[in-house]
Design an enzyme around this catalytic site. Structure first.
Site, PDB file in Angstrom:
ATOM      1  N   CYS A 291       0.794  -1.236   0.000  1.00 39.52           N
ATOM      2  CA  CYS A 291       0.000   0.000   0.000  1.00 39.52           C
ATOM      3  C   CYS A 291       0.825   1.284   0.000  1.00 39.52           C
ATOM      4  O   CYS A 291       0.597   2.151  -0.859  1.00 39.52           O
ATOM      5  CB  CYS A 291      -0.990   0.014   1.159  1.00 39.52           C
ATOM      6  SG  CYS A 291      -1.300  -1.561   1.931  1.00 39.52           S
ATOM      7  N   ARG A 320       6.430 -11.241   5.680  1.00 43.33           N
ATOM      8  CA  ARG A 320       5.898 -10.966   7.014  1.00 43.33           C
ATOM      9  C   ARG A 320       6.422 -12.042   7.943  1.00 43.33           C
ATOM     10  O   ARG A 320       6.334 -13.237   7.636  1.00 43.33           O
ATOM     11  CB  ARG A 320       4.368 -11.016   7.026  1.00 43.33           C
ATOM     12  CG  ARG A 320       3.749  -9.898   6.231  1.00 43.33           C
ATOM     13  CD  ARG A 320       2.236  -9.976   6.274  1.00 43.33           C
ATOM     14  NE  ARG A 320       1.663  -9.034   5.306  1.00 43.33           N
ATOM     15  CZ  ARG A 320       0.381  -8.981   4.992  1.00 43.33           C
ATOM     16  NH1 ARG A 320      -0.468  -9.815   5.563  1.00 43.33           N
ATOM     17  NH2 ARG A 320      -0.053  -8.111   4.123  1.00 43.33           N
ATOM     18  N   ASP A 340      -2.801  -8.057  -5.495  1.00 42.54           N
ATOM     19  CA  ASP A 340      -3.119  -6.846  -4.755  1.00 42.54           C
ATOM     20  C   ASP A 340      -3.406  -5.676  -5.691  1.00 42.54           C
ATOM     21  O   ASP A 340      -2.850  -5.605  -6.784  1.00 42.54           O
ATOM     22  CB  ASP A 340      -1.872  -6.505  -3.911  1.00 42.54           C
ATOM     23  CG  ASP A 340      -2.184  -5.583  -2.759  1.00 42.54           C
ATOM     24  OD1 ASP A 340      -3.363  -5.289  -2.523  1.00 42.54           O
ATOM     25  OD2 ASP A 340      -1.225  -5.152  -2.090  1.00 42.54           O
ATOM     26  N   HIS A 342      -4.691  -1.226  -5.458  1.00 42.47           N
ATOM     27  CA  HIS A 342      -5.169  -0.065  -4.718  1.00 42.47           C
ATOM     28  C   HIS A 342      -5.900   0.850  -5.675  1.00 42.47           C
ATOM     29  O   HIS A 342      -5.381   1.185  -6.734  1.00 42.47           O
ATOM     30  CB  HIS A 342      -4.000   0.633  -4.032  1.00 42.47           C
ATOM     31  CG  HIS A 342      -3.377  -0.240  -2.989  1.00 42.47           C
ATOM     32  ND1 HIS A 342      -2.282  -1.029  -3.236  1.00 42.47           N
ATOM     33  CD2 HIS A 342      -3.769  -0.515  -1.720  1.00 42.47           C
ATOM     34  CE1 HIS A 342      -2.008  -1.728  -2.152  1.00 42.47           C
ATOM     35  NE2 HIS A 342      -2.887  -1.448  -1.217  1.00 42.47           N
ATOM     36  N   HIS A 468      -8.151  -0.878  -0.719  1.00 42.45           N
ATOM     37  CA  HIS A 468      -7.254  -2.034  -0.855  1.00 42.45           C
ATOM     38  C   HIS A 468      -8.134  -3.194  -1.283  1.00 42.45           C
ATOM     39  O   HIS A 468      -9.188  -3.405  -0.679  1.00 42.45           O
ATOM     40  CB  HIS A 468      -6.625  -2.447   0.474  1.00 42.45           C
ATOM     41  CG  HIS A 468      -6.004  -1.328   1.241  1.00 42.45           C
ATOM     42  ND1 HIS A 468      -4.668  -1.052   1.203  1.00 42.45           N
ATOM     43  CD2 HIS A 468      -6.548  -0.414   2.083  1.00 42.45           C
ATOM     44  CE1 HIS A 468      -4.407  -0.030   2.000  1.00 42.45           C
ATOM     45  NE2 HIS A 468      -5.524   0.378   2.546  1.00 42.45           N
TER      46      HIS A 468
HETATM   47 ZN   LIG Z   1      -3.111  -2.276   0.612  1.00 44.10          ZN
END
Ligand SMILES: [Zn+2]
Ligand SMILES: [Zn+2]
Length: 605
Positions: A291, A320, A340, A342, A468
């Protein structure tokens, strides 16, 4: 932003409360098991025996001279059946706490004594016990009326568990069991467990040569060529949606200055899950999310309302840190990639953007055969950023979109992120288990933190809203879920190896087989030839084990007619088809996802 599920654990003495009738029966069954164990092993000492999802367990100390194995379970089950048949009532009694300590001490039940002492330290003055026949156990209940109310039960497995979960404490034997209202339900459950074991993606991943794990990179998968085909096909599928849905793709750095993570708030809230590195005396972090990086692309030029919505997709690799204890195959890993994106839009555009995204998600699940989708809407929590007006607009937009879908959804009031409301999508797999995949989250926070603006028609600067969203979620996790859903028998378009050609005699039909292989590869089919000098029986068996969608067998007769005997995976009969027919069929099967992705978003509006 975060698509990994959180894990929970039963800690200390706080056994989960019993809610349903079946839980009451299961917990009562744990008492019956302890009763039976006491009869068979008089020296046994008991720890805790809570209900868990789909069953119960009891931790037992059998002393240093005896080790219980799964082979002992039928004996305990037999004794339990006797206790159930005797049908003694469960009788509750309350005791002053000191008296209870003395009683359990006199029985040598030192773990129970420890539990009661801990309750006393918390200020409790009485505890309750439940007596069933000749067996009394410390318990707050509730229970079934009598032992005979336990209808169908089974002991499932044996494991080791440290007392109170502490490694310095003694290791107890944890016995898992379950109980159901009917024998049929119990059998269905036991069969489902067996099927889940067969479908375990860690097992199939190894058997089908898809991926492996190595201690040099803990909880980080190595995708082998076959696994990589699946991975890349998934990326391609989502990428193909980006045409009609008008996304643009970006590529952003893996490692970014810590200052950025301070600004985004990740350093304050997410540091424990991040990897850090130092270069040129600057501190950097490996990105756990895409993000913040996407905001740089947004802000790289002056934006006007005419530029919005701006939809930026990023297949960036993320890292992570997850504690090693909670990692399991592909479903919880330390490095993964999300499909992903945005979306930067105006508040007025929220509704249409959410609608397009929800449609994109649902059409995708339909194609993968997930026809049971649970949808959750999470609304404003107590602690939050953004004006009430903005939350009102956002929540009512999300509600209108979901209402318009004409399918049920659940509102989780107050469960939204502090930065915005969200919609989560859970799919039901072939074993009736639900998995969270997609998510759509509104964000009023990051645009503020990164001071993002656009010029509206009033010529003034306004804040965009950020969305998101992920469709499949983490690709690693999706692959794990999907392997178990399809039991490793992938649909044609996703299959690492789509067909295998088997000439009956290498000398006579080998060239014919190899030539057709070339032709199939020419139209993008993943195919090999098995011309080893092995029996046909062995070769077809191996093709079945590898779960290859099609086996094409060629002998003299087929060769003469320009044909193959085509056997589909899982079917017993073959069908003779000409080469042209096979080419047409494979072309069609390979184009299946295109049919889905190339539909215009407006088709669903
Ligand atoms: Zn995000
Ligand atoms: Zn109990």
């Amino acid at each position: 932003m975060n698509t990994n599920e959180s894990s929970s654990s039963v800690s200390d003495f706080d056994e989960p409360e019993i809610h349903s009738e079946v839980e009451t029966m299961r917990h009562s069954c744990a008492h019956i098991m302890a009763h039976a164990i006491r009869k068979l092993y008089p020296k046994a000492k008991f720890g805790i025996g809570p209900t868990i999802e789909n069953g119960f367990y009891y931790d037992v100390d059998f002393g240093p001279d005896f080790k219980l194995t799964p082979e002992d379970l039928p004996k305990i089950e037999k004794e339990m059946a006797k206790v159930i048949k005797a049908n003694a009532p469960f009788v509750r009694q309350d005791h002053p706490i000191q008296e209870a300590i003395e009683t359990f001490k006199s029985w040598g039940q030192n773990y129970k004594v420890e539990i009661i002492q801990a309750l006393a330290a918390k200020g409790e003055t009485t505890v309750s016990t439940y007596q069933e026949g000749m067996f009394t156990d410390l318990c707050r209940g509730p229970h079934v009326k009598a032992a005979g109310d336990i209808k169908a039960f089974k002991l499932m497995s044996v494991a080791g568990a440290y007392w109170r979960g502490k490694e310095t404490n003694p290791m107890l034997t944890r016995i898992y069991g379950t109980a159901f209202t009917t024998q049929a339900e119990l059998e269905e459950y036991v069969n489902a467990i067996e099927e889940a074991k067969k479908r375990d993606h860690r097992k199939l991943g190894k058997e089908l040569d898809l991926f492996s794990f190595h201690p040099e990179a803990p909880s980080s998968p190595f995708f082998h060529p076959k696994g990589t085909v699946i991975y890349n096909r998934l990326v391609q599928y989502v990428r193909d949606l980006y045409g009609p849905y008008e996304y643009e793709e970006i590529i952003t750095p893996q490692i970014l200055d810590v200052a950025l993570w301070h600004k985004s708030g990740h350093y304050a809230n997410y540091k424990e899950n991040m990897y850090f590195t130092q270069i040129d005396e600057r501190e950097f972090a490996v990105k756990p999310m895409n993000c913040p990086a996407s905001t740089f692309v947004y802000a790289s030029q002056k934006r006007s309302y005419r530029d919005l919505p701006l939809r930026l997709a990023d297949f960036g690799r993320l890292h992570r840190y997850e504690k090693s204890g909670v990692t399991a195959g592909l479903t919880r890993v330390r490095t993964f990639c999300q499909d992903d994106a945005h979306i930067f839009c105006t508040p007025e555009q929220i509704e249409i953007e959410i609608k397009r995204t929800v449609n994109m998600i649902l059409r995708t699940y339909e194609m993968f055969g997930f026809d049971d989708v649970k949808v959750y809407l999470s609304t404003r929590p107590e602690k939050r950023v953004g004006s009430d007006q903005l939350w009102d607009t956002a929540e009512s937009s999300l509600k209108r979109v979901l209402d318009g879908m004409g399918r049920p959804y659940t509102v989780n009031a107050g469960d939204g992120a502090f930065y915005g409301p969200k919609i989560d999508f859970n799919v039901r797999d072939a074993l009736k288990r639900y998995h969270q995949l997609g998510t759509v989250q509104l964000d009023f926070n990051l645009p503020d933190r990164f001071d993002l603006n656009y010029t509206a028609s009033d010529n003034a600067a306004h804040r965009p809203v950020m969305v998101h969203r992920a469709v499949l979620g983490s690709l690693e996790r999706f692959i794990g879920v999907f392997i178990e859903h399809c039991a490793g028998a992938f649909p044609f378009w996703l299959s690492p190896l789509q067909a295998r050609i088997v000439p009956i005699d290498k000398a006579a039909h080998g060239e014919y087989a190899h030539k057709f292989r070339e032709q199939l590869r020419g139209i993008g089919v993943r195919v090999d030839v098995d011309d080893r000098n092995e029996s046909m029986g062995l070769k077809t068996r191996e093709a079945q084990i590898a779960k290859i969608p099609f086996a094409l067998v060629a002998g003299g007769r087929e060769m003469e007619g320009g044909q193959f005997a085509v056997r589909k995976y899982g079917e017993k009969e073959s069908k003779v088809m000409t080469k042209d027919e096979i080419l047409t069929l494979f072309r069609e099967l390979n184009a299946l996802p295109d049919k889905v992705t190339k539909r215009a978003p407006s088709d669903e509006a």
